[in-house]
Design an enzyme around this catalytic site. Structure first.
Site, PDB file in Angstrom:
ATOM      1  N   ARG A  27       6.772  17.386 -22.835  1.00 20.98           N
ATOM      2  CA  ARG A  27       5.553  18.120 -23.223  1.00 20.98           C
ATOM      3  C   ARG A  27       5.153  17.646 -24.617  1.00 20.98           C
ATOM      4  NH1 ARG A  27       4.168  20.251 -27.368  1.00 20.98           N
ATOM      5  NH2 ARG A  27       5.222  22.232 -27.608  1.00 20.98           N
TER       6      ARG A  27
ATOM      7  N   ASN B 230      -2.610  21.193 -29.780  1.00 17.03           N
ATOM      8  CA  ASN B 230      -2.740  19.842 -30.323  1.00 17.03           C
ATOM      9  C   ASN B 230      -2.786  18.829 -29.193  1.00 17.03           C
ATOM     10  OD1 ASN B 230      -2.442  20.673 -33.085  1.00 17.03           O
ATOM     11  ND2 ASN B 230      -0.269  20.975 -32.670  1.00 17.03           N
TER      12      ASN B 230
ATOM     13  N   GLU C  59      12.285  19.322 -29.942  1.00 19.74           N
ATOM     14  CA  GLU C  59      10.840  19.123 -30.116  1.00 19.74           C
ATOM     15  C   GLU C  59      10.191  18.693 -28.813  1.00 19.74           C
ATOM     16  OE1 GLU C  59       9.462  19.503 -33.485  1.00 19.74           O
ATOM     17  OE2 GLU C  59       7.716  19.743 -32.178  1.00 19.74           O
ATOM     18  N   ASP C  60       9.161  19.398 -28.446  1.00 21.32           N
ATOM     19  CA  ASP C  60       8.302  19.003 -27.326  1.00 21.32           C
ATOM     20  C   ASP C  60       9.053  18.783 -26.012  1.00 21.32           C
ATOM     21  OD1 ASP C  60       6.452  19.298 -29.279  1.00 21.32           O
ATOM     22  OD2 ASP C  60       5.496  17.345 -29.022  1.00 21.32           O
TER      23      ASP C  60
ATOM     24  N   LYS D 200       7.804  13.611 -37.030  1.00 23.96           N
ATOM     25  CA  LYS D 200       8.337  14.863 -37.586  1.00 23.96           C
ATOM     26  C   LYS D 200       9.322  14.561 -38.715  1.00 23.96           C
ATOM     27  CE  LYS D 200       6.592  18.139 -34.773  1.00 23.96           C
ATOM     28  NZ  LYS D 200       5.955  19.409 -35.129  1.00 23.96           N
TER      29      LYS D 200
ATOM     30  N   ASN E  30      -0.045  24.880 -38.485  1.00 24.27           N
ATOM     31  CA  ASN E  30       0.842  23.912 -37.846  1.00 24.27           C
ATOM     32  C   ASN E  30       2.258  24.105 -38.371  1.00 24.27           C
ATOM     33  OD1 ASN E  30       2.238  21.281 -37.285  1.00 24.27           O
ATOM     34  ND2 ASN E  30       0.255  20.860 -36.361  1.00 24.27           N
TER      35      ASN E  30
ATOM     36  N   ASP F  67      11.402  23.827 -32.769  1.00 25.33           N
ATOM     37  CA  ASP F  67      10.205  23.820 -33.601  1.00 25.33           C
ATOM     38  C   ASP F  67       9.022  24.478 -32.903  1.00 25.33           C
ATOM     39  OD1 ASP F  67       8.726  23.007 -35.858  1.00 25.33           O
ATOM     40  OD2 ASP F  67       8.019  21.219 -34.805  1.00 25.33           O
ATOM     41  N   ASP F  68       8.883  24.228 -31.612  1.00 29.89           N
ATOM     42  CA  ASP F  68       7.715  24.741 -30.886  1.00 29.89           C
ATOM     43  C   ASP F  68       7.800  26.249 -30.677  1.00 29.89           C
ATOM     44  OD1 ASP F  68       6.476  22.101 -30.362  1.00 29.89           O
ATOM     45  OD2 ASP F  68       8.389  21.773 -29.363  1.00 29.89           O
TER      46      ASP F  68
ATOM     47  N   TYR G 104       0.788  12.078 -38.213  1.00 24.51           N
ATOM     48  CA  TYR G 104       1.105  13.310 -37.475  1.00 24.51           C
ATOM     49  C   TYR G 104      -0.086  13.621 -36.576  1.00 24.51           C
ATOM     50  CZ  TYR G 104       3.202  18.012 -37.099  1.00 24.51           C
ATOM     51  OH  TYR G 104       3.766  19.172 -36.646  1.00 24.51           O
TER      52      TYR G 104
HETATM   53  N1  LIG Z   1      -0.015  24.306 -34.041  1.00 24.68           N
HETATM   54  C1  LIG Z   1       1.266  24.173 -33.858  1.00 24.68           C
HETATM   55  O1  LIG Z   1       2.044  24.153 -34.815  1.00 24.68           O
HETATM   56  C2  LIG Z   1       1.806  24.059 -32.490  1.00 24.68           C
HETATM   57  C3  LIG Z   1       0.992  23.847 -31.431  1.00 24.68           C
HETATM   58  N2  LIG Z   1       1.507  23.740 -30.184  1.00 24.68           N
HETATM   59  C4  LIG Z   1       0.581  23.445 -29.112  1.00 24.68           C
HETATM   60  O2  LIG Z   1       0.525  24.522 -28.213  1.00 24.68           O
HETATM   61  C5  LIG Z   1       0.241  24.029 -26.924  1.00 24.68           C
HETATM   62  C6  LIG Z   1       1.183  24.685 -25.945  1.00 24.68           C
HETATM   63  O3  LIG Z   1       2.497  24.333 -26.238  1.00 24.68           O
HETATM   64  P1  LIG Z   1       3.706  25.103 -25.519  1.00 24.68           P
HETATM   65  O4  LIG Z   1       3.581  26.548 -25.696  1.00 24.68           O
HETATM   66  O5  LIG Z   1       4.934  24.459 -25.940  1.00 24.68           O
HETATM   67  O6  LIG Z   1       3.408  24.720 -23.997  1.00 24.68           O
HETATM   68  P2  LIG Z   1       3.907  25.429 -22.705  1.00 24.68           P
HETATM   69  O7  LIG Z   1       3.734  24.474 -21.603  1.00 24.68           O
HETATM   70  O8  LIG Z   1       5.232  26.040 -22.916  1.00 24.68           O
HETATM   71  O9  LIG Z   1       2.879  26.644 -22.508  1.00 24.68           O
HETATM   72  C7  LIG Z   1       1.547  26.478 -22.140  1.00 24.68           C
HETATM   73  C8  LIG Z   1       1.027  27.802 -21.654  1.00 24.68           C
HETATM   74  O10 LIG Z   1      -0.366  27.677 -21.460  1.00 24.68           O
HETATM   75  C9  LIG Z   1      -0.693  28.187 -20.201  1.00 24.68           C
HETATM   76  N3  LIG Z   1      -1.899  27.536 -19.699  1.00 24.68           N
HETATM   77  C10 LIG Z   1      -2.062  26.262 -19.329  1.00 24.68           C
HETATM   78  N4  LIG Z   1      -3.321  26.061 -18.938  1.00 24.68           N
HETATM   79  C11 LIG Z   1      -3.964  27.235 -19.044  1.00 24.68           C
HETATM   80  C12 LIG Z   1      -5.269  27.668 -18.790  1.00 24.68           C
HETATM   81  N5  LIG Z   1      -6.207  26.832 -18.339  1.00 24.68           N
HETATM   82  N6  LIG Z   1      -5.576  28.965 -19.004  1.00 24.68           N
HETATM   83  C13 LIG Z   1      -4.650  29.798 -19.465  1.00 24.68           C
HETATM   84  N7  LIG Z   1      -3.383  29.446 -19.752  1.00 24.68           N
HETATM   85  C14 LIG Z   1      -3.057  28.184 -19.536  1.00 24.68           C
HETATM   86  C15 LIG Z   1       0.503  27.908 -19.327  1.00 24.68           C
HETATM   87  O11 LIG Z   1       0.433  28.772 -18.226  1.00 24.68           O
HETATM   88  P3  LIG Z   1       1.547  28.792 -17.066  1.00 24.68           P
HETATM   89  O12 LIG Z   1       2.748  29.349 -17.716  1.00 24.68           O
HETATM   90  O13 LIG Z   1       0.956  29.678 -16.047  1.00 24.68           O
HETATM   91  O14 LIG Z   1       1.717  27.379 -16.623  1.00 24.68           O
HETATM   92  C16 LIG Z   1       1.606  28.231 -20.322  1.00 24.68           C
HETATM   93  O15 LIG Z   1       1.862  29.607 -20.325  1.00 24.68           O
HETATM   94  C17 LIG Z   1       0.336  22.513 -27.008  1.00 24.68           C
HETATM   95  O16 LIG Z   1      -0.948  21.980 -27.050  1.00 24.68           O
HETATM   96  C18 LIG Z   1       1.013  22.264 -28.314  1.00 24.68           C
HETATM   97  O17 LIG Z   1       0.550  21.074 -28.914  1.00 24.68           O
HETATM   98  C19 LIG Z   1       2.840  23.868 -29.925  1.00 24.68           C
HETATM   99  C20 LIG Z   1       3.697  24.061 -30.950  1.00 24.68           C
HETATM  100  C21 LIG Z   1       3.255  24.116 -32.321  1.00 24.68           C
HETATM  101  C1  LIG Z   2       2.849  20.809 -33.715  1.00 20.23           C
HETATM  102  C2  LIG Z   2       3.733  20.744 -32.589  1.00 20.23           C
HETATM  103  O1  LIG Z   2       4.926  20.828 -32.743  1.00 20.23           O
HETATM  104  C3  LIG Z   2       3.192  20.597 -31.274  1.00 20.23           C
HETATM  105  O2  LIG Z   2       1.988  20.583 -31.105  1.00 20.23           O
HETATM  106  O3  LIG Z   2       3.999  20.484 -30.344  1.00 20.23           O
HETATM  107 MG   LIG Z   3       6.012  20.222 -31.058  1.00 21.04          MG
END
Ligand SMILES: NC(=O)C1=CN([C@@H]2O[C@H](COP(=O)(O)OP(=O)(O)OC[C@H]3O[C@@H](n4cnc5c(N)ncnc54)[C@H](OP(=O)(O)O)[C@@H]3O)[C@@H](O)[C@H]2O)C=CC1
Ligand SMILES: CC(=O)C(=O)O
Ligand SMILES: [Mg+2]
Length: 648
Positions: free
Chosen positions: A249, A504, A339-340, A267, A548, A362-363, A196
C-alpha cells in the site's frame, strides 16, 4: 604490521575477498568478525585487488599513508557525547571502537571522491588534496559547502519536472551525502515535496525505469532461510532505525511491490534531515513477496519478483525470520518502523511484534500523533475541547482507525470518560458506507470498535448531513471524494469547519486546498497530507498546512534512540502530539495554521524527541541512564550535522 604502498581502505572486502571496491557503502565489516580482529583491505593499485586480512592497531592505522579520519558521523556523536557516552552506538565511546574497521577509513584519492560518505568534491582544501592524493583529480578551485549548495540548487531548479529533481537528489545522495543533507536541511520546504510526497510516489511507480544504483536492502522470498546472511551484507553495523515496507500500500497508489523501496529510502532521508539520526544508522528495507499489480508484473523493467504475492504461512514465516534476524543482528534497541503495509498485515504485525521488538507503525501511529496534534492546535481556532467535537472519517483503515483511536484515548484522558464512550464521538465511513453496528459481524477487527448504533448510511454526503461533524478527515486514499456538496454541507453548520485531506500523494487528496477554501467561503481550517500552494480567495491569502506524519516520526525515533527505549507505548504518541501542538506559534494561528512550518523542523523534532524520551523514562522503558537533565538540549546535541569535517 601493515605494509602499504599507496593507500588502504577499510571494508569488509578483506573478509569476503570478493567485494568490488566502493560499490555502495564500504565502511562495514562482517559483523560476526571477532572484535579483536582488525580487517584491512590493502590497496596497492587503488583497487581492492589483493585484499588481505591482518591485525592492526589504531596507531598503525594513523601511521599509514592515507588515513582520512575516524568516521565523521561517529565523531558527531562522540563530540556531543564528550567522549563519555554513546548516543549513537553501543561501542562508540571507547578507543577500541575507533580502530574497528567501520569507524576508520583509509582511501586513495580516487576512491575518496567516489565514496559518498566522505566525498567533498570541490570543497576539499589544498591541504586535504595534498594529504589524500587528490592533486590533479579535481580542478584547482576550492569552494565552500555553502557555495556547493547554491550551485546544486541552481541545477535542481532548472529541472521543470519533479521526477528529474528527484533523480538529481538521489544522485547527489549517492555522490556526496553531506551535501545532500545540507541542501535538504537548508531548503527543507522546497525539497521535501521532491524527496518525499508527492514526487516519491511517482518515483516508486517508475522505479524500475529510473533505477540506476540500488539503495537499501532487498529481502525477497528467494532469501528465505538466509535473511541473517542478507542483513550481514549491509556494510553498516550500528543500525538504529529500519524503515521496512512490503510495498503493498504505497501512499494511496496501491501495490507497487518491490518498487516501494522509494518509501523507506525517502522516510530515512527525513529521519536524518528532520530528526538528526545519522545516515549510517539508517537502513531502508523492502520485503519482496511478489506483487498483485498486473501492470508491474508485465513491465519489462520491473525490478521485483515476478509472481503474485505470497500470503498466509509463507508470508508470516518470511516476516518472522526477518524480525528475528534484525534483533539478532542489531540488538533489541533497533527501531523497526513499519511503513505502507496493507492493513490486513499492518495491524497484525504491530500487535505481534509490539511485545517483543521496538516497533512503530508510521501509518497507524505516526499519522495518529500528527493529526491529534493538529486537532489540539485547531481548538484554539474553533474553540471547545476535543470532547465537544464530532469527528467523521472517510476511510477506516490504518490511518483512519489509528487516528480515531488516539483521539478517543486523548478525550478519555482529558475527561476521565471511558474510552468506549469517547469513541462514540467518532464516526467512520469505509467503501461500503457508514460503519454501524448492523455491519459488525462482517467488519475487520480494527473497525469493530467504531460500529456504533445507527441506521445504515451509504454515502459520505448523507453521513455528513446526518452526523453533522465539526471535523472531517479524509483517509480513503481516493482523490476528490470531498465534493463541493460535502464541503458546502460542512460549511453550512460549522462556522469554521475543520477539513483534513490526508491521502497521498496529491492526486489522491480528498480535495485540494483551493476547493476547501472556495467551497467553504474561506472558512475552512484546512490541512492536507501532501503540500498545496497558498490560495487566493476574495483578496485574502490562505496558507494550507501539511498534516503529514513526517512531523512526528523523525523526532519520535530520535527520542526512542537517545533514551535507549525498548518498547513503544501509546502515551509516547500522546506526548509527541502535545509537543508538536505546543510548537504552533501565535503567528501560525493568526495565519489559520494548525502546524508549525517545516523550516523549523529540527527544533520541533528536538522537542518531540525530548517529550517522547521523558515519557519513556517515566514509564521505565528507557535504558540509557542516567536521564539527561535537559532533554531538549540533549536531543539537539545528538543530531547529525551535515557540515563537512576536516580530514586531517
Ligand atoms: N498524511 C499522512 O501523514 C498519511 C496519509 N496516509 C494516506 O491515507 C490513505 C489511506 O491509507 P491507509 O489508511 O493506510 O489505507 P487503508 O487501505 O488501510 O484504508 C483505506 C480506507 O479507505 C476506504 N476507502 C477506499 N475507497 C473508498 C471510497 N471510495 N469511499 C470510502 N472509503 C473508501 C477503505 O475502505 P474498505 O475498508 O471498505 O476497503 C479503507 O477503510 C493513503 O492515501 C495514504 O497515503 C496514510 C498515512 C499517513
Ligand atoms: C505519509 C504516509 O506515510 C503515507 O501516505 O503513507
Ligand atoms: Mg506511509
Amino acid at each position: 604490521m601493515i605494509s602499504l604502498n599507496r593507500s588502504i581502505y577499510l571494508s569488509n572486502a578483506g573478509i569476503s575477498g570478493s567485494c568490488s571496491p566502493f560499490s555502495g557503502r564500504q565502511r562495514g565489516v562482517v559483523p560476526s568478525a571477532p572484535s579483536s580482529l582488525r580487517v584491512v583491505a590493502v590497496n596497492s593499485n587503488r583497487d581492492l585487488n589483493g585484499s588481505v586480512v591482518m591485525e592492526s592497531t589504531l596507531k598503525e592505522m594513523r601511521d599509514a599513508t592515507n588515513v582520512i579520519d575516524v568516521d565523521a558521523n561517529a565523531n558527531d556523536a562522540a563530540a556531543v557525547a564528550g567522549g563519555s557516552h554513546d548516543v549513537y552506538g553501543e561501542d562508540m565511546a571507547t578507543e577500541d571502537h575507533f580502530v574497528t574497521p567501520w569507524s576508520l577509513s583509509v582511501a586513495s584519492g580516487y576512491s575518496l571522491l567516489r565514496d559518498p560518505h566522505y566525498n567533498k568534491g570541490l570543497a576539499f582544501t589544498d591541504k586535504e588534496r595534498d594529504a589524500h592524493y587528490l592533486k590533479g583529480l579535481l580542478p584547482p578551485t576550492v569552494i565552500s559547502q555553502d557555495l556547493q549548495v547554491k550551485k546544486m540548487m541552481h541545477i535542481i531548479r532548472q529541472y521543470q519536472v519533479p521526477l528529474q529533481r528527484y533523480m538529481a537528489m538521489m544522485d547527489l545522495q549517492e555522490r556526496n551525502e553531506k551535501l545532500f543533507y545540507k541542501l535538504l536541511i537548508n531548503h527543507v520546504e522546497e525539497m521535501l515535496p521532491i524527496v518525499y510526497t508527492p514526487t516519491v510516489g511517482e518515483a516508486c511507480q517508475k522505479y524500475g525505469s529510473i533505477f540506476s544504483r540500488p539503495q537499501g536492502l532487498y529481502v525477497s522470498l528467494k532469501e528465505k532461510g538466509r535473511i541473517l546472511e542478507v542483513l550481514r551484507n549491509w556494510p553498516e553495523k550500528n543500525i538504529q532505525v529500519i524503515v521496512v515496507t512490503d510495498g503493498e500500500r504505497i501512499l494511496g497508489l496501491g501495490d507497487l511491490g518491490c518498487q516501494g523501496m522509494g518509501i523507506p529510502v525517502g522516510k530515512l532521508a527525513l529521519y536524518t534531515a528532520l530528526g538528526g539520526v545519522r545516515p549510517s544508522a539508517c537502513l531502508p528495507v523492502t520485503i519482496d513477496v511478489g506483487t498483485n499489480n498486473e501492470k508491474l508484473l508485465n513491465d519489462e523493467f520491473y525490478i521485483g519478483l515476478r509472481q503474485r504475492r505470497a500470503t498466509g504461512q509463507e508470508y508470516d514465516e518470511l516476516l518472522h525470520e526477518f524480525m528475528t534476524a534484525v534483533k539478532q543482528n542489531y540488538g533489541e534497541k533497533v527501531l523497526i518502523q513499519f511503513e505502507d503495509f496493507a492493513n490486513h498485515n499492518a495491524f497484525d504485525l504491530l500487535a505481534k511484534y509490539g511485545a517483543t521488538h521496538l516497533v512503530f507503525n508510521d501509518d497507524i501511529q505516526g499519522t495518529a500523533s500528527v493529526v491529534l496534534a493538529g486537532l489540539v492546535a485547531a481548538l484554539k481556532l474553533v474553540g471547545g475541547t476535543l470532547a465537544d467535537h464530532t469527528f467523521l472519517f472517510l476511510g477506516a483503515g490504518e490511518a483512519g482507525t489509528g487516528i480515531a483511536e488516539l483521539i478517543a484515548l486523548e478525550i478519555s484522558k482529558q475527561t476521565n470518560m471511558p474510552v468506549d464512550d469517547a469513541r462514540k464521538k467518532i464516526w467512520l465511513v469505509d467503501s461500503k458506507g457508514l460503519i454501524v453496528s448492523s455491519r459488525r459481524e462482517s467488519l475487520q477487527h480494527f473497525k469493530k470498535p467504531w460500529a456504533h448504533d445507527h441506521e445504515p448510511i451509504k454515502t459520505l454526503l448523507d453521513a455528513v448531513n446526518d452526523i453533522k461533524p465539526t471535523v472531517l478527515i479524509g483517509t480513503s486514499g481516493v482523490g476528490r471524494t470531498f465534493t463541493k456538496e460535502v464541503v458546502e454541507a460542512m460549511a453550512s453548520f460549522n462556522e469554521k469547519p475543520v477539513i483534513l485531506s490526508l491521502s497521498n500523494p496529491t492526486s489522491q487528496s480528498e480535495c485540494t486546498a483551493e476547493e476547501a477554501y472556495t467551497w467553504s467561503q474561506g472558512r475552512a481550517i484546512f490541512a492536507s497530507g501532501s503540500p498545496f500552494p497558498p490560495v487566493e480567495y476574495e483578496g485574502k491569502t490562505f496558507i494550507p498546512g501539511q498534516a503529514n506524519n513526517a512531523y512526528i516520526f523523525p523526532g519520535f525515533g530520535l527520542g526512542l534512540i537517545m533514551s535507549g527505549t525498548i518498547r513503544v507505548h501509546d502515551d509516547m504518541l500522546l506526548a509527541a502530539s502535545e509537543a508538536l501542538a505546543a510548537q504552533v506559534s501565535q503567528e501560525n494561528f493568526d495565519n489559520g495554521l494548525i502546524y508549525p512550518p517545516f523550516r523549523n523542523i529540527r527544533k520541533i523534532s528536538a522537542h518531540i524527541a525530548a517529550s517522547v524520551a521523558a515519557k519513556a523514562y517515566e514509564l521505565g522503558l528507557a535504558t540509557r541512564l542516567p536521564q539527561p537533565k535537559d532533554l531538549v538540549q540533549y536531543a539537539e546535541s545528538c543530531m547529525y550535522s551535515p557540515s563537512y569535517r576536516s580530514y586531517r
